[in-house]
Design a protein around this motif. Structure first.
Motif, PDB file in Angstrom:
ATOM      1  N   GLY A  70      77.643  26.049  35.668  1.00  0.00           N
ATOM      2  CA  GLY A  70      77.705  27.300  35.310  1.00  0.00           C
ATOM      3  C   GLY A  70      76.854  27.984  34.189  1.00  0.00           C
ATOM      4  N   LYS A  71      75.978  27.296  33.630  1.00  0.00           N
ATOM      5  CA  LYS A  71      75.161  27.552  32.675  1.00  0.00           C
ATOM      6  C   LYS A  71      73.723  28.237  33.063  1.00  0.00           C
ATOM      7  CE  LYS A  71      74.779  25.574  28.741  1.00  0.00           C
ATOM      8  NZ  LYS A  71      74.403  24.381  27.717  1.00  0.00           N
ATOM      9  N   ARG A  72      73.296  27.995  34.348  1.00  0.00           N
ATOM     10  CA  ARG A  72      72.341  28.455  34.920  1.00  0.00           C
ATOM     11  C   ARG A  72      72.171  29.875  35.371  1.00  0.00           C
ATOM     12  NH1 ARG A  72      70.819  26.056  39.367  1.00  0.00           N
ATOM     13  NH2 ARG A  72      72.967  25.151  39.581  1.00  0.00           N
ATOM     14  N   GLN A  73      71.305  30.658  35.297  1.00  0.00           N
ATOM     15  CA  GLN A  73      71.363  32.000  35.903  1.00  0.00           C
ATOM     16  C   GLN A  73      71.034  31.519  37.315  1.00  0.00           C
ATOM     17  OE1 GLN A  73      68.348  34.289  34.195  1.00  0.00           O
ATOM     18  NE2 GLN A  73      69.457  34.849  32.450  1.00  0.00           N
ATOM     19  N   ARG A  74      71.332  32.368  38.189  1.00  0.00           N
ATOM     20  CA  ARG A  74      71.247  32.289  39.833  1.00  0.00           C
ATOM     21  C   ARG A  74      69.826  32.342  40.012  1.00  0.00           C
ATOM     22  NH1 ARG A  74      74.433  33.132  44.001  1.00  0.00           N
ATOM     23  NH2 ARG A  74      73.404  33.677  45.892  1.00  0.00           N
ATOM     24  N   LYS A  75      69.382  31.347  40.774  1.00  0.00           N
ATOM     25  CA  LYS A  75      68.316  31.069  41.354  1.00  0.00           C
ATOM     26  C   LYS A  75      67.773  32.186  42.227  1.00  0.00           C
ATOM     27  CE  LYS A  75      67.209  27.036  42.758  1.00  0.00           C
ATOM     28  NZ  LYS A  75      67.062  25.825  43.686  1.00  0.00           N
ATOM     29  N   ARG A  76      66.541  32.613  42.069  1.00  0.00           N
ATOM     30  CA  ARG A  76      65.925  33.616  43.173  1.00  0.00           C
ATOM     31  C   ARG A  76      66.084  33.196  44.401  1.00  0.00           C
ATOM     32  NH1 ARG A  76      61.188  32.941  45.605  1.00  0.00           N
ATOM     33  NH2 ARG A  76      59.603  31.366  45.055  1.00  0.00           N
ATOM     34  N   SER A  77      66.064  34.092  45.509  1.00  0.00           N
ATOM     35  CA  SER A  77      66.293  33.790  46.895  1.00  0.00           C
ATOM     36  C   SER A  77      64.988  32.994  47.376  1.00  0.00           C
ATOM     37  CB  SER A  77      66.879  34.767  47.684  1.00  0.00           C
ATOM     38  OG  SER A  77      68.236  35.138  47.279  1.00  0.00           O
ATOM     39  N   MET A  78      65.105  32.052  48.266  1.00  0.00           N
ATOM     40  CA  MET A  78      63.871  31.472  48.560  1.00  0.00           C
ATOM     41  C   MET A  78      63.409  32.676  49.903  1.00  0.00           C
ATOM     42  SD  MET A  78      63.633  28.900  47.072  1.00  0.00           S
ATOM     43  CE  MET A  78      62.452  27.446  47.631  1.00  0.00           C
ATOM     44  N   ARG A  79      62.150  32.683  49.897  1.00  0.00           N
ATOM     45  CA  ARG A  79      61.367  33.610  50.789  1.00  0.00           C
ATOM     46  C   ARG A  79      60.365  32.807  51.960  1.00  0.00           C
ATOM     47  NH1 ARG A  79      60.386  38.793  50.432  1.00  0.00           N
ATOM     48  NH2 ARG A  79      61.150  38.860  48.156  1.00  0.00           N
TER      49      ARG A  79
END
Length: 358
Positions: A70-79
């Protein structure tokens, strides 16, 4: 029954519950996990990928995988970019829709680009992908793959950048890039064989010369005739390009000259077959009494034409689904992308006459 990768996940969760693994701890290496659970490296990577998506672990390139809950920010969505020759006509909407459905279900973003089957437009699109570095994978329909293409080095540049590429419908033989398509050679053989089985001996063919599918379908046509010991007559074969398909009905003289004396015609696809039906209706040629017509793709055109015609089914929804699933698997590290050629299926309608030779 629990899947192998779920066993790995369950063990790691258990170690966390029992306190033997804590925040910041490094997990055993992939090799150690592989030996511990007697599974493949691919299975271990899938387990670690699931845990990372759930924000339980974090992988560090060149170092390993660590517990980091729970320490990471949400990864960007893959495109994923999907580049087709056309988007809103013929079989293309079904392919794009299925790719988009699978990508959306797995949390990927879809970016659509359309080349209009023009090498210049394809070049512009590929250059944008390279300059912007905005895509994580590319599913591309080739542009005029039956003729030399100056854009191949741009595909190689994308590969060098780490962007996985998968071709659909056709491929560039000069590039070692997998493709998902109909088995076009088998489709050409299948429709020609059906005409032979119905007693036809003089069979014309209309094929598209500027894409690889046309060449493969012609090869299947030749295979069937040669297997039946029927001479392949060049004067009965018509080669057209993408632009000429639109003009077939208005400029039908060349077509009518070539098919003279033939009882049947193999058409490159349903679009060409639909144009042939129109030409026959304009000229008072009865289908199938005077000329049998057969297409490839089993699109809406074959079903809703003025005279519905027999066609070899192209499983385009399966094509789109498999392409999307392979790309997702490659990006997540589960699987490698491989070439798949789908089997055609003959869908018979009322456009082929049975000839009884006495």
């Amino acid at each position: 029954m629990q899947k192998k990768y779920e066993e790995v996940i369950a063990w790691i969760r258990g170690e966390l519950r029992e306190g033997r693994l804590k925040q910041g701890d490094k997990l055993p290496s992939e090799n150690m996990l592989k030996k511990r659970f007697h599974v493949s490296r691919q299975t271990v990577r899938k387990a670690l990928s699931v845990l990372e998506e759930e924000q339980i672990t974090r992988s560090v390139r060149g170092s390993g995988t660590y517990i980091e809950i729970g320490k990471r920010q949400r990864k960007r969505s893959m495109r994923i970019a999907v580049m087709t020759t056309y988007a809103d006509v013929y079989i293309f909407p079904l392919i794009v829709k299925e790719i988009g459905r699978v990508l959306s279900d797995e949390g990927f973003l879809l970016q659509i680009a359309v080349s209009n089957n023009a090498i210049e437009k394809e070049r512009m699109i590929l250059k944008d992908f390279i300059r912007e570095k905005s895509i994580d994978g590319l599913i591309a329909e080739t542009t005029k793959s039956g003729i030399p293409n100056p854009n191949l080095k741009l595909y190689k540049e994308l590969e060098r950048m780490g962007v996985p590429i998968l071709f659909i419908n056709s491929f560039y033989p000069e590039l070692d890039i997998p493709h998902i398509s109909l088995d076009d050679r088998e489709a050409g053989r299948m429709v020609t064989q059906h005409l032979l089985d119905c007693g036809h001996m003089n069979i014309a063919g209309i094929f598209k010369g500027d894409d690889g599918q046309g060449h493969q379908r012609y090869a299947g046509y030749v295979d069937a005739l040669m297997e039946a010991d029927i001479k392949v007559k060049g004067k009965q074969v018509i080669w057209i390009d993408s632009d000429e398909i639109e003009e077939m009905r208005d400029d039908c003289g060349r077509v009518l000259k070539r098919i003279k004396g033939c009882t049947a015609c193999v058409c490159y696809n349903d679009e060409v077959a639909n144009k042939m039906v129109g030409i026959c209706m304009d000229q008072g040629i009865r289908i199938p009494e005077d000329l049998s017509i057969i297409g490839i793709d089993d699109s809406d055109l074959s079903r809703f034409c003025e005279i519905p015609f027999t066609s070899a089914r192209n499983p385009v929804r399966d094509l789109g689904r498999i392409a999307a699933e392979m790309m997702i698997g490659r990006i997540r590290g589960f699987t490698e992308i491989e070439t798949v050629e789908l089997e055609p299926e003959l869908i018979m309608r009322s456009s082929v006459k049975v000839i009884n030779h006495i």
